[in-house]
Design an enzyme around this catalytic site. Sequence first.
Site: not given
Length: 343
Positions: A258, A287, A306
């Site tokens: 994370r 993001e 991601h």
Amino acid sequence: MKYRALVTAEVIPSMLEELKSNIDFDFDGYYIDHEVMPVDELKSKIKDYDILICEYDTIDKEILDCAEKLKIIICCRGGVKTVIDLEAAKEKGIIICNNGGRNAEAVSDFTLGYILDLTRNISKSNALIHNRVITTDVKSKPDNYKDTVWGLDNNSPFIRFRGKSVNHMTLGLVGCGFAGSLVAKKAKAFNMNIIAYDPFIAPERVPDFVKLVDLKELLANADIVSLHCNVSPETKNMFNKDTFAAMKEGAYFINTARGELVDEAALVEALNSHHLAGAAIDVTVKEPIASDCPLLDAENLIITPHIAGSSYDVQVCGTRMVAEALEDFIADVKPRNCVVYNK
């Protein structure tokens, strides 16, 4: 009794076929169009269902208060507390299950890819070729040298991008749970020395070839540090100016966990000062990443959007876990991967 299930998660319906004698499945929301169902629509629909199989929907108290028949929620994620109000579910007697570890194989594969990319300059040299930076018609090897190399002088790719083999390196894992332990297993095949810091794991769950150490020892000894832990008040920004300074000079840093675990300004500084040889991150604090984010100008930094946990196998594993939880629920026993259970 035949149950009704609302499915808004990305699952594989054919893997649920054997449950249809006990459950009617309705597929909607994210499953249909990769768009999260509007809150008002979910509030309207949920009242008719006994089972909810979700993934990206936020199931708060307001939603749960509309769920008059709901008995179990299976969330196709590892961590569910960010999307489900667990206390409200417990108060209503709703069972909550997760998909802990469903993407661990995918994340561990990706991490190994990062390790090889960082140490062998794979994506860096590929980009220079495609951008025509190191393509040339000028030869730098003798005419009588017939082997197919790009050059032999100090500016040749053979010299400039000489990498490091990982078989003599120490890999430090911050977190040795589902993904971390699989990274360890795969790194062992490369003959790496593996150490780990994880104050929450039972020692018997750690592979016997992994040495548990404290964070200070890990940072001082690891050639590559890879994060595989959750975000909590204790771990937020755990990798900061001081942490990076404590790492070995010339070490590599990887984060597929994370973004909130890392002080991004400190990472940029560690890279641009060349204290770190390189880093690879699949997650950022915000993001998608903004076009003016300082990370984009950091030296020797690989950034991906991601996608470490995005693999077809994840849906296969996740759907299998959903089916197992439903089988247990039908049998009136505590479901596997249960997070909240009131019986």
